[in-house]
Motif scaffolding. Structure first.
Motif, PDB file in Angstrom:
ATOM      1  N   ARG A   6       0.852  -1.186   0.000  1.00 57.25           N
ATOM      2  CA  ARG A   6       0.000   0.000   0.000  1.00 57.25           C
ATOM      3  C   ARG A   6       0.887   1.235   0.000  1.00 57.25           C
ATOM      4  NH1 ARG A   6      -5.336  -0.087   0.248  1.00 57.25           N
ATOM      5  NH2 ARG A   6      -6.316  -2.022   0.820  1.00 57.25           N
ATOM      6  N   ARG A   7       0.455   2.198  -0.739  1.00 57.76           N
ATOM      7  CA  ARG A   7       1.183   3.455  -0.838  1.00 57.76           C
ATOM      8  C   ARG A   7       0.860   4.313   0.382  1.00 57.76           C
ATOM      9  NH1 ARG A   7       0.324   8.488  -2.517  1.00 57.76           N
ATOM     10  NH2 ARG A   7      -1.879   8.247  -2.928  1.00 57.76           N
ATOM     11  N   GLN A   8       1.860   4.979   0.934  1.00 62.01           N
ATOM     12  CA  GLN A   8       1.648   5.869   2.076  1.00 62.01           C
ATOM     13  C   GLN A   8       1.312   7.268   1.547  1.00 62.01           C
ATOM     14  OE1 GLN A   8       1.653   5.090   5.329  1.00 62.01           O
ATOM     15  NE2 GLN A   8       1.074   7.165   5.793  1.00 62.01           N
ATOM     16  N   PRO A   9       0.071   7.740   1.775  1.00 62.35           N
ATOM     17  CA  PRO A   9      -0.297   9.080   1.295  1.00 62.35           C
ATOM     18  C   PRO A   9       0.510  10.162   2.010  1.00 62.35           C
ATOM     19  CG  PRO A   9      -2.248   7.811   1.918  1.00 62.35           C
ATOM     20  CD  PRO A   9      -1.055   7.056   2.401  1.00 62.35           C
ATOM     21  N   THR A  10       0.696  11.256   1.318  1.00 67.95           N
ATOM     22  CA  THR A  10       1.417  12.384   1.901  1.00 67.95           C
ATOM     23  C   THR A  10       0.468  13.205   2.776  1.00 67.95           C
ATOM     24  OG1 THR A  10       0.896  13.881   0.081  1.00 67.95           O
ATOM     25  CG2 THR A  10       2.885  12.510  -0.158  1.00 67.95           C
ATOM     26  N   ALA A  11       1.050  14.079   3.575  1.00 68.22           N
ATOM     27  CA  ALA A  11       0.247  14.964   4.425  1.00 68.22           C
ATOM     28  C   ALA A  11      -0.652  15.855   3.567  1.00 68.22           C
ATOM     29  CB  ALA A  11       1.149  15.797   5.318  1.00 68.22           C
ATOM     30  N   GLN A  12      -0.134  16.314   2.448  1.00 64.88           N
ATOM     31  CA  GLN A  12      -0.924  17.160   1.554  1.00 64.88           C
ATOM     32  C   GLN A  12      -2.110  16.398   0.981  1.00 64.88           C
ATOM     33  OE1 GLN A  12      -0.780  20.390   1.044  1.00 64.88           O
ATOM     34  NE2 GLN A  12      -2.477  20.314  -0.402  1.00 64.88           N
ATOM     35  N   GLU A  13      -1.906  15.136   0.640  1.00 65.40           N
ATOM     36  CA  GLU A  13      -3.011  14.323   0.126  1.00 65.40           C
ATOM     37  C   GLU A  13      -4.095  14.125   1.195  1.00 65.40           C
ATOM     38  OE1 GLU A  13      -0.986  11.450  -3.209  1.00 65.40           O
ATOM     39  OE2 GLU A  13      -0.548  11.026  -1.092  1.00 65.40           O
ATOM     40  N   PHE A  14      -3.687  13.954   2.445  1.00 69.06           N
ATOM     41  CA  PHE A  14      -4.662  13.841   3.528  1.00 69.06           C
ATOM     42  C   PHE A  14      -5.459  15.132   3.685  1.00 69.06           C
ATOM     43  CE2 PHE A  14      -2.154  10.226   5.261  1.00 69.06           C
ATOM     44  CZ  PHE A  14      -3.199   9.329   5.406  1.00 69.06           C
ATOM     45  N   ARG A  15      -4.775  16.263   3.622  1.00 72.30           N
ATOM     46  CA  ARG A  15      -5.473  17.556   3.737  1.00 72.30           C
ATOM     47  C   ARG A  15      -6.454  17.753   2.588  1.00 72.30           C
ATOM     48  NH1 ARG A  15      -0.439  19.034   5.884  1.00 72.30           N
ATOM     49  NH2 ARG A  15       0.377  19.657   3.877  1.00 72.30           N
ATOM     50  N   GLU A  16      -6.049  17.377   1.396  1.00 72.61           N
ATOM     51  CA  GLU A  16      -6.941  17.498   0.240  1.00 72.61           C
ATOM     52  C   GLU A  16      -8.143  16.562   0.371  1.00 72.61           C
ATOM     53  OE1 GLU A  16      -4.347  16.745  -3.062  1.00 72.61           O
ATOM     54  OE2 GLU A  16      -3.369  18.714  -2.883  1.00 72.61           O
ATOM     55  N   MET A  17      -7.914  15.369   0.890  1.00 73.52           N
ATOM     56  CA  MET A  17      -9.013  14.419   1.059  1.00 73.52           C
ATOM     57  C   MET A  17     -10.020  14.929   2.093  1.00 73.52           C
ATOM     58  SD  MET A  17     -10.700  11.796   0.264  1.00 73.52           S
ATOM     59  CE  MET A  17      -9.679  10.883  -0.859  1.00 73.52           C
ATOM     60  N   GLN A  18      -9.540  15.624   3.119  1.00 75.14           N
ATOM     61  CA  GLN A  18     -10.447  16.137   4.151  1.00 75.14           C
ATOM     62  C   GLN A  18     -11.452  17.135   3.604  1.00 75.14           C
ATOM     63  OE1 GLN A  18      -7.720  17.586   7.117  1.00 75.14           O
ATOM     64  NE2 GLN A  18      -7.814  15.683   8.276  1.00 75.14           N
ATOM     65  N   THR A  19     -11.119  17.781   2.519  1.00 73.27           N
ATOM     66  CA  THR A  19     -12.037  18.755   1.926  1.00 73.27           C
ATOM     67  C   THR A  19     -12.774  18.204   0.708  1.00 73.27           C
ATOM     68  OG1 THR A  19     -10.260  19.706   0.570  1.00 73.27           O
ATOM     69  CG2 THR A  19     -10.658  20.710   2.742  1.00 73.27           C
ATOM     70  N   MET A  44      -6.766   6.605  -1.550  1.00 77.19           N
ATOM     71  CA  MET A  44      -5.574   7.178  -0.927  1.00 77.19           C
ATOM     72  C   MET A  44      -4.373   6.247  -0.980  1.00 77.19           C
ATOM     73  SD  MET A  44      -6.294  10.242   0.239  1.00 77.19           S
ATOM     74  CE  MET A  44      -5.110  10.577   1.517  1.00 77.19           C
ATOM     75  N   GLU A  45      -4.613   4.955  -0.748  1.00 74.49           N
ATOM     76  CA  GLU A  45      -3.494   4.018  -0.621  1.00 74.49           C
ATOM     77  C   GLU A  45      -3.296   3.113  -1.821  1.00 74.49           C
ATOM     78  OE1 GLU A  45      -4.475   1.835   2.901  1.00 74.49           O
ATOM     79  OE2 GLU A  45      -3.966   3.510   4.222  1.00 74.49           O
ATOM     80  N   GLY A  46      -4.374   2.974  -2.624  1.00 70.69           N
ATOM     81  CA  GLY A  46      -4.341   1.975  -3.685  1.00 70.69           C
ATOM     82  C   GLY A  46      -3.491   2.300  -4.837  1.00 70.69           C
TER      83      GLY A  46
END
Length: 113
Positions: A10-23, A111-113
């Motif tokens: 599984r790919r580890q998402p970046t902090a920026q990707e997490f922030r983008e996903m939250q919105t 996010m991880e796939g």
């Protein structure tokens, strides 16, 4: 001898990707779906608990009324607290499996796939 199969990396998402996903719309919808169940159910259970506590505190004669044998209203209310806890848990599991988990799995896969 065959080597054991390894699970898919599984790919580890970046902090920026997490922030983008939250919105993102799908995450906002997931939060809304979760809150639409948990907030009303939590409030309902808390009110039911307060009814039990206040009745036990301010209406002890009512709580002491026998229902059958040595079982009184207070014991029945107390058991009902446990039963409603298990019922709410069961209802939440059914709700989450149908409405929350598929959306969370889709987000996780994205996010991880």
């Amino acid at each position: 001898m065959n080597a054991p199969a390894t699970p898919r990396e599984r790919r580890q998402p970046t902090a920026q990707e997490f922030r983008e996903m939250q919105t993102s719309p799908q995450f906002v919808e997931l939060k809304k779906t979760y809150r639409n169940f948990t907030f009303p159910m939590s409030i309902a259970f808390f009110v039911w608990y307060l009814v039990y506590v206040f009745t036990a505190t301010y209406a002890p004669d009512f709580m002491a009324q026998p229902v059958f044998g040595s079982v009184n209203v207070g014991v029945v209310f107390g058991l009902a607290q446990f039963i409603t806890t298990f019922v709410i848990t069961w209802i939440y599991i059914k709700y989450a499996n149908k409405n929350i988990e598929p959306r969370a799995a889709a987000i996780r896969e994205q996010m991880e796939g």
